[in-house]
Design an enzyme around this catalytic site. Structure first.
Site, PDB file in Angstrom:
ATOM      1  N   HIS A  46      32.755  49.964 -61.055  1.00 20.60           N
ATOM      2  CA  HIS A  46      32.976  48.752 -62.033  1.00 20.60           C
ATOM      3  C   HIS A  46      30.523  47.828 -61.996  1.00 20.60           C
ATOM      4  CE1 HIS A  46      36.882  47.901 -60.162  1.00 20.60           C
ATOM      5  NE2 HIS A  46      36.860  47.090 -60.312  1.00 20.60           N
TER       6      HIS A  46
ATOM      7  N   ASN B  44      77.452  33.793 -57.330  1.00 17.06           N
ATOM      8  CA  ASN B  44      77.347  34.114 -55.731  1.00 17.06           C
ATOM      9  C   ASN B  44      76.765  34.280 -55.407  1.00 17.06           C
ATOM     10  OD1 ASN B  44      78.219  36.742 -56.688  1.00 17.06           O
ATOM     11  ND2 ASN B  44      80.264  36.357 -57.013  1.00 17.06           N
TER      12      ASN B  44
ATOM     13  N   GLU C 220      31.339  46.035 -52.655  1.00 15.69           N
ATOM     14  CA  GLU C 220      32.422  46.250 -52.522  1.00 15.69           C
ATOM     15  C   GLU C 220      32.886  47.716 -52.523  1.00 15.69           C
ATOM     16  OE1 GLU C 220      35.374  43.718 -54.401  1.00 15.69           O
ATOM     17  OE2 GLU C 220      34.915  42.344 -53.035  1.00 15.69           O
TER      18      GLU C 220
ATOM     19  N   SER D  69      74.357  23.134 -52.071  1.00 16.72           N
ATOM     20  CA  SER D  69      73.135  21.307 -52.838  1.00 16.72           C
ATOM     21  C   SER D  69      72.862  20.493 -51.302  1.00 16.72           C
ATOM     22  CB  SER D  69      74.436  20.974 -53.984  1.00 16.72           C
ATOM     23  OG  SER D  69      73.767  20.395 -54.219  1.00 16.72           O
TER      24      SER D  69
ATOM     25  N   TYR E 201      72.651  33.383 -66.644  1.00 16.25           N
ATOM     26  CA  TYR E 201      74.806  33.930 -65.940  1.00 16.25           C
ATOM     27  C   TYR E 201      74.864  32.576 -65.275  1.00 16.25           C
ATOM     28  CZ  TYR E 201      77.908  35.671 -62.621  1.00 16.25           C
ATOM     29  OH  TYR E 201      78.580  36.761 -61.880  1.00 16.25           O
TER      30      TYR E 201
ATOM     31  N   HIS F 265      80.836  19.613 -53.928  1.00 16.81           N
ATOM     32  CA  HIS F 265      80.661  20.705 -54.378  1.00 16.81           C
ATOM     33  C   HIS F 265      80.790  21.911 -53.570  1.00 16.81           C
ATOM     34  CE1 HIS F 265      77.818  19.663 -58.164  1.00 16.81           C
ATOM     35  NE2 HIS F 265      77.155  18.483 -57.958  1.00 16.81           N
TER      36      HIS F 265
ATOM     37  N   GLU G 153      66.797  18.580 -51.849  1.00 15.60           N
ATOM     38  CA  GLU G 153      67.513  18.608 -52.933  1.00 15.60           C
ATOM     39  C   GLU G 153      66.545  17.366 -53.952  1.00 15.60           C
ATOM     40  OE1 GLU G 153      70.861  20.522 -54.138  1.00 15.60           O
ATOM     41  OE2 GLU G 153      70.238  21.363 -55.336  1.00 15.60           O
ATOM     42  N   HIS G 154      67.560  16.703 -53.303  1.00 11.94           N
ATOM     43  CA  HIS G 154      68.170  15.164 -54.123  1.00 11.94           C
ATOM     44  C   HIS G 154      67.902  13.838 -53.116  1.00 11.94           C
ATOM     45  CE1 HIS G 154      71.708  18.139 -56.016  1.00 11.94           C
ATOM     46  NE2 HIS G 154      70.276  17.228 -56.934  1.00 11.94           N
TER      47      HIS G 154
ATOM     48  N   ASP H 212      71.952  14.902 -62.784  1.00 16.40           N
ATOM     49  CA  ASP H 212      73.048  16.525 -62.744  1.00 16.40           C
ATOM     50  C   ASP H 212      74.149  16.440 -64.268  1.00 16.40           C
ATOM     51  OD1 ASP H 212      73.434  16.580 -60.129  1.00 16.40           O
ATOM     52  OD2 ASP H 212      75.200  15.676 -59.842  1.00 16.40           O
TER      53      ASP H 212
ATOM     54  N   GLN I 279      76.055  43.242 -61.153  1.00  9.94           N
ATOM     55  CA  GLN I 279      76.498  44.258 -62.568  1.00  9.94           C
ATOM     56  C   GLN I 279      75.538  43.433 -63.942  1.00  9.94           C
ATOM     57  OE1 GLN I 279      79.118  43.874 -60.688  1.00  9.94           O
ATOM     58  NE2 GLN I 279      81.116  42.817 -61.843  1.00  9.94           N
TER      59      GLN I 279
END
Lengths: 430, 430
Positions: free
Chosen positions: B422, B215, B417, B238, B131, B263, B329-330, B363, B192
């Site tokens: 089995h 989003n 069991e 971020s 995406y 960002h 994250e960073h 990046d 969608q």
């Protein structure tokens, strides 16, 4: 049970329906689960007390023993086992451990032509929570298969939660917890257990990853809390695909198909063969075995509702293509040259090569994990492994020289994307 | 922006609040997304046509060009770039490819002491969907970071979906698609698009894995369809944590903090230092840089709302413990001995070692993936890798001898069991 014949007109339509049949109950419980999670998030231990009384009729009191099962209780359950069972558990644990130790990933650290130092470092999560269901699906082997990869990964704190309805504990699970050196066992089940593991309460510290099978509430809670904690794959009913020529013993194949069917009325057993007479013989053998086993009600219901026998023309040619569309959890290749067929099978959770490899050895003792992708998820998912309890940190190191070499390209791209501070952070150093 | 001082009484309370602040909008869109998914699942291309008109004001007509962006259009967009930008894109692609090629996992196949043959075989998924958002977050670098690992993994069919509101396309994204050799680009966005990728329609064949940012609707659709397809980690805003002593240039550190802040107003930049004077200098430099950049509105809003400066006593001692709780994250280590500090940091998405390694090189150009776990998910999650586009099939092979050796333990456990079929599947072969 239905039989499909590759040559018949309706084959494609019927086979497609089998491929698309997910066999997964999808009850409308999102809302209930969301409420339980919220209740635990805000109410903590009080919420656990109330929900455990409501769903398990088990009172969590001021006595810690009502909340936790002690290591001494696990040891006692282990000591109570007869020697052959204890040996079998230990052998299983040793073999599972040995297999998973080979999965431990390697760190990397190198310099490339631009003198940029790059690499990745793996580390275990701090804490993992394993859900162990109550009732029919409460298997000690399942505890081994979840706990041992976590231990091998190096997880420091291994927490089990399990419901103890009306106080009832499963001694076999406790014995397995002893073998796996589980650190904590909490007597809490359902969505509330998953919420407690994810958010933590005063008594139960939060964990980082939650794995293990459970009912629809547990599965939905894991789905909703994915991202707050790491989770393993959402699992559906179990399934087996046996590809067999006519040279196999029908009794062997019948037992393999029944071993899957006895798990769950929603389980699915599929046989692909190139010999209609062999298919008949397997069906007859299933009738005989089905009449003998204690689990016959479940096994025969599964076979009747979801069992499939597919007769193809050329096993070598036709079976792998169908197997790839089914992307089954377990695939047994009961043929003379299983390797040749395995080479053509791209999508499968675990493959059992040759006539002397019944799927049940993979459930217990062979070593690979028995937590495998179901419902065609083998197209994109893998069995549980040490990687589910680890994460990778990448790293980068530049000096003035290497920054001068690759930095300008970074500023060009930052400019192109309209991110001037990105560009500035490189330019200011050049 | 807030400043915390380790020595002050309220530090623990305030730091805990920062750790727990997820900064993630959680709008109540479950229901809307569920409806969109259902509409696409049942209505297929007609539903896509209706939803794309409603949300993107873009008519999907009988003309295929209204649905798909052709490879010739991508090539034209690439050819239209100036040479330095084109070179920068190619260098980035080459370096990202080289890094990810080292992630390709190895197959295994061995026999153990019991003569049991065991192993694992990795394979790529058949098809992956990426995406690419419209608007502000539509970054060509992001397409590189998602598409190249898929290609390196060996994915046969690489599909991009992206909204083209009122027909508008992003030429830079098209140019990046040309570089990555994307197979199909569909002009569809939102929940969608994710539903179409997961279930397929007459025009768009289903894929096995869906990755890429989006989003809240896109993120929720991925969450709901997790299990129908594989997905990458749910991503939030971020964040960067810079650990710097007073010997760094305040302008450098200010640019690094701003590069994260620009960002998204919800992005977070955190500085940990052991020198209050240095912290003052960085704050001043942020004021100066913030006044200059075109992204100042976003960057300064982020810094004002979510920026944090933490002054500790002993950087070596105090910073790693705080970093592990933040699991950012960073993480940038602008100190003399970054390796010593990195050794103490267990939880981070990606680490930038030394003063000459601004986060922005990661990046774009360094090579490691910039899709990284946010919101403390580095406790349990990793950056995007080739493994996200592959899966592992385990295999087991026994002969009569090895089954005789380990089979009895399997039957003992199956008996324990209560799974007689089995046990039968092993016994019948012994």
């Amino acid at each position: 049970m239905q039989r499909l014949i590759l040559d018949q007109d309706d084959f494609e339509r019927r086979f497609t329906r089998i491929v698309n049949d997910r066999r997964e109950s999808d009850p409308n419980i999102d809302h209930d689960v969301r409420e339980i999670i919220q209740q635990v998030q805000t109410g903590g231990d009080d919420a656990l007390r109330e929900l455990t009384m409501r769903y398990d009729k088990h009172p969590l009191t001021a006595d810690l023993a009502s909340w936790r099962i002690g290591k001494d209780q696990c040891k006692a359950a282990y000591d109570f086992l007869d020697q052959p069972t204890r040996d079998a558990l230990e052998l299983a644990a040793d073999r599972i451990r040995a297999f998973h130790e080979r999965q431990l990933p390697k760190n990397s650290d190198w310099r490339d032509a631009a003198n940029v130092r790059l690499g990745s470092r793996w580390s275990a999560v701090d804490a993992a929570g394993l859900y162990v269901p109550g009732g029919r699906a409460s298997y000690p082997s399942s505890l081994l298969m979840n706990a041992i990869p976590a231990k091998v990964a190096g997880v420091g704190r291994l927490v089990v939660t399990t419901p103890t309805p009306r106080g009832m504990m499963n001694d076999l699970v406790l014995a397995a917890a002893h073998v796996c050196e589980v650190d904590e066992i909490w007597r809490i089940g359902g969505a509330q257990a998953i919420a407690a593991l994810a958010y933590g309460t005063d008594r139960i510290r939060a964990v980082d990853v939650v794995t293990g099978p459970g009912n629809a509430y547990v599965a939905e809670a894991k789905r909703q809390l994915y991202g707050v904690v790491g989770i393993d794959m959402v699992a559906g009913p179990s399934e087996i695909l046996v590809i067999s020529d006519a040279r196999s013993d029908p009794d062997w194949i019948a037992a393999d198909l029944m071993s899957q069917a006895e798990h769950d009325p929603l389980a699915q057993s599929i046989l692909i063969t190139d010999d209609a007479g062999f298919a008949d013989a397997v069906e007859d053998a299933i009738d005989v075995l089905g009449a003998q086993i204690e689990t016959q009600r479940t096994a025969l219901r599964s076979w009747e509702d979801h069992g499939v026998v597919i007769v193809v023309n050329d096993l070598e040619q036709d079976a792998p293509a169908l197997a790839n569309r089914l992307a089954a959890e377990h695939v047994e290749l009961a043929v003379d040259d299983p390797d040749a067929m395995f080479a053509k099978i791209r999508h499968a959770g675990s493959v059992f090569l040759g006539r002397h490899t019944p799927e049940a050895v993979g459930d217990y003792i062979a070593g690979p994990n028995h937590v495998l992708p179901t419902g065609r998820r083998a197209r994109f998912a893998s069995g549980l492994s040490v990687l589910d309890f680890m994460k990778r940190t990448s790293f980068i190191s530049l000096d003035a020289g290497s920054l001068a070499e690759i930095g300008p390209a970074a500023t060009a791209l930052a400019d192109m994307e309209g991110l001037p501070a990105h560009a500035a952070s490189v330019k200011v150093r050049l």
